[in-house]
Structures are given as C-alpha cells and as structure tokens.
Design a protein around this motif. Sequence first.
Motif, PDB file in Angstrom:
ATOM      1  N   LEU A  72      50.578  36.349  22.969  1.00 20.00           N
ATOM      2  CA  LEU A  72      50.989  36.721  24.328  1.00 20.00           C
ATOM      3  C   LEU A  72      49.785  37.060  25.202  1.00 20.00           C
ATOM      4  N   GLN A  73      48.772  37.711  24.620  1.00 25.84           N
ATOM      5  CA  GLN A  73      47.557  38.003  25.374  1.00 25.84           C
ATOM      6  C   GLN A  73      46.838  36.706  25.762  1.00 25.84           C
ATOM      7  N   ILE A  74      46.806  35.753  24.847  1.00 22.89           N
ATOM      8  CA  ILE A  74      46.166  34.475  25.135  1.00 22.89           C
ATOM      9  C   ILE A  74      46.898  33.759  26.271  1.00 22.89           C
ATOM     10  N   ILE A  75      48.214  33.766  26.220  1.00 21.75           N
ATOM     11  CA  ILE A  75      48.997  33.140  27.285  1.00 21.75           C
ATOM     12  C   ILE A  75      48.734  33.848  28.615  1.00 21.75           C
ATOM     13  N   GLY A  76      48.711  35.174  28.591  1.00 25.26           N
ATOM     14  CA  GLY A  76      48.440  35.948  29.807  1.00 25.26           C
ATOM     15  C   GLY A  76      47.070  35.643  30.388  1.00 25.26           C
ATOM     16  N   ILE A  77      46.065  35.589  29.527  1.00 29.39           N
ATOM     17  CA  ILE A  77      44.711  35.280  29.998  1.00 29.39           C
ATOM     18  C   ILE A  77      44.669  33.890  30.625  1.00 29.39           C
ATOM     19  N   SER A  78      45.355  32.936  30.006  1.00 31.23           N
ATOM     20  CA  SER A  78      45.308  31.581  30.557  1.00 31.23           C
ATOM     21  C   SER A  78      45.958  31.516  31.940  1.00 31.23           C
ATOM     22  N   TYR A  79      47.094  32.208  32.122  1.00 30.99           N
ATOM     23  CA  TYR A  79      47.733  32.199  33.435  1.00 30.99           C
ATOM     24  C   TYR A  79      46.899  32.931  34.480  1.00 30.99           C
ATOM     25  N   ILE A  80      46.391  34.093  34.130  1.00 25.54           N
ATOM     26  CA  ILE A  80      45.596  34.864  35.088  1.00 25.54           C
ATOM     27  C   ILE A  80      44.318  34.117  35.449  1.00 25.54           C
ATOM     28  N   GLU A  82      43.893  30.861  35.405  1.00 24.66           N
ATOM     29  CA  GLU A  82      44.240  29.725  36.270  1.00 24.66           C
ATOM     30  C   GLU A  82      44.520  30.186  37.692  1.00 24.66           C
ATOM     31  N   ILE A  83      45.254  31.279  37.850  1.00 22.45           N
ATOM     32  CA  ILE A  83      45.550  31.789  39.189  1.00 22.45           C
ATOM     33  C   ILE A  83      44.260  32.186  39.898  1.00 22.45           C
ATOM     34  N   GLY A  84      43.398  32.922  39.206  1.00 22.14           N
ATOM     35  CA  GLY A  84      42.137  33.339  39.810  1.00 22.14           C
ATOM     36  C   GLY A  84      41.257  32.166  40.188  1.00 22.14           C
ATOM     37  N   ALA A  85      41.155  31.197  39.285  1.00 20.62           N
ATOM     38  CA  ALA A  85      40.331  30.018  39.566  1.00 20.62           C
ATOM     39  C   ALA A  85      40.886  29.231  40.745  1.00 20.62           C
ATOM     40  N   ASN A  86      42.200  29.112  40.824  1.00 27.08           N
ATOM     41  CA  ASN A  86      42.796  28.373  41.947  1.00 27.08           C
ATOM     42  C   ASN A  86      42.581  29.081  43.278  1.00 27.08           C
ATOM     43  N   ILE A  87      42.634  30.401  43.280  1.00 27.02           N
ATOM     44  CA  ILE A  87      42.369  31.140  44.521  1.00 27.02           C
ATOM     45  C   ILE A  87      40.927  30.893  44.972  1.00 27.02           C
ATOM     46  N   VAL A  88      40.002  30.943  44.015  1.00 22.77           N
ATOM     47  CA  VAL A  88      38.604  30.718  44.351  1.00 22.77           C
ATOM     48  C   VAL A  88      38.386  29.266  44.809  1.00 22.77           C
ATOM     49  N   LYS A  89      39.084  28.316  44.184  1.00 23.06           N
ATOM     50  CA  LYS A  89      38.999  26.913  44.631  1.00 23.06           C
ATOM     51  C   LYS A  89      39.516  26.769  46.052  1.00 23.06           C
ATOM     52  N   ASP A  90      40.607  27.493  46.365  1.00 25.50           N
ATOM     53  CA  ASP A  90      41.143  27.447  47.728  1.00 25.50           C
ATOM     54  C   ASP A  90      40.128  27.948  48.743  1.00 25.50           C
ATOM     55  N   ALA A  91      39.260  28.849  48.298  1.00 26.95           N
ATOM     56  CA  ALA A  91      38.219  29.366  49.195  1.00 26.95           C
ATOM     57  C   ALA A  91      37.049  28.394  49.306  1.00 26.95           C
ATOM     58  N   GLY A  92      37.096  27.311  48.516  1.00 29.10           N
ATOM     59  CA  GLY A  92      36.045  26.310  48.578  1.00 29.10           C
ATOM     60  C   GLY A  92      34.878  26.581  47.654  1.00 29.10           C
ATOM     61  N   LEU A  93      35.060  27.463  46.690  1.00 26.75           N
ATOM     62  CA  LEU A  93      33.972  27.829  45.776  1.00 26.75           C
ATOM     63  C   LEU A  93      34.234  27.261  44.384  1.00 26.75           C
ATOM     64  N   GLU A  94      34.152  25.954  44.293  1.00 26.50           N
ATOM     65  CA  GLU A  94      34.459  25.234  43.048  1.00 26.50           C
ATOM     66  C   GLU A  94      33.590  25.709  41.887  1.00 26.50           C
ATOM     67  N   SER A  95      32.295  25.959  42.132  1.00 24.55           N
ATOM     68  CA  SER A  95      31.392  26.338  41.046  1.00 24.55           C
ATOM     69  C   SER A  95      31.783  27.688  40.437  1.00 24.55           C
ATOM     70  N   ILE A  96      32.213  28.618  41.250  1.00 22.35           N
ATOM     71  CA  ILE A  96      32.655  29.910  40.722  1.00 22.35           C
ATOM     72  C   ILE A  96      33.974  29.749  39.975  1.00 22.35           C
ATOM     73  N   ALA A  97      34.855  28.898  40.468  1.00 15.65           N
ATOM     74  CA  ALA A  97      36.135  28.648  39.792  1.00 15.65           C
ATOM     75  C   ALA A  97      35.905  28.093  38.389  1.00 15.65           C
ATOM     76  N   VAL A  98      34.932  27.202  38.259  1.00 14.90           N
ATOM     77  CA  VAL A  98      34.619  26.638  36.939  1.00 14.90           C
ATOM     78  C   VAL A  98      34.126  27.737  36.004  1.00 14.90           C
ATOM     79  N   LYS A  99      33.327  28.654  36.508  1.00 12.34           N
ATOM     80  CA  LYS A  99      32.824  29.762  35.680  1.00 12.34           C
ATOM     81  C   LYS A  99      33.963  30.684  35.264  1.00 12.34           C
TER      82      LYS A  99
END
Length: 130
Positions: A72-80, A82-99
């Motif tokens: 369950l922790q692994i599933i939670g980490i994967s969702y969080i 993905e959400i965080g990376a997508n928000i950062v991608k929306d801001a146009g910061l692809e390199s930070i999203a990849v990190k």
Amino acid sequence: MEIFEVISVGIIASVLFLLLKDKQPSIAFLIIVLTVLYFFIFVIQYVQEILQLITYLGEQANINEIYIKTILQIIGISYITEIGANIVKDAGLESIAVKIEMIGKVFILILAIPIFKSLIETIINIFPIT
C-alpha cells in the motif's frame, strides 16, 4: 453522481487555465494546483475505504500485515509521485518532473527490498542451494 461534480470542476479549471495562461500564467498555474488539491481531497475518502478493504482481505488470506502495508505504501508513493511530477510538468519544468519520478522509484525500491529478501529466502528454502 459525484463523478459529474469532478468532471465539471475539471472542465471549468481547464477553461480558466486556457483563458489565463497567456495573460496571468501564475494564476493559471495556481488554478491547476488548487484543482489537483481538490481532486486529492475528494478522492481520499474513497481511498480510505479501499485501504480498509485491502487490509481486511489480507487478514482473511493470512498475509503478513507488513507485506500489505508495504504494498500500500508503494502504491501511495507511485500515485503521489505521479501527481507531483504532473504538476511540475504543467509548470513547464520537465527536468524537475523527471527527477521527482526518479526519486519516487528509488523510494519504491527501498520499500520493496524486504519483500524481495523474503521472496529470495522462500525460494532458497524450497530449492536449497548445494
């Protein structure tokens, strides 16, 4: 039908974002962040019910509680992640999203190590190495 509420909020946020992204990009981005937070708060009540069901099913199947919690922790980490990376991608910061995605994968690997160890020990016990 709460799904219509979620879809309506998503459509309204998308239209507002498109209208404001050229004139007020910071406000447009804030609309996206607030919309994601709204979705997260909305869905958390349902996630709690799912977690309780999975825990109950794990107990009924006599699966060690540590394995259920870890999965369950692994599933939670994967969702969080993905959400965080997508928000950062929306801001146009692809390199930070990849990190962010990479760090999420490292955390998942760290959590999975005890499960891998147990699996290897079980395999060795079934098929002893001579």
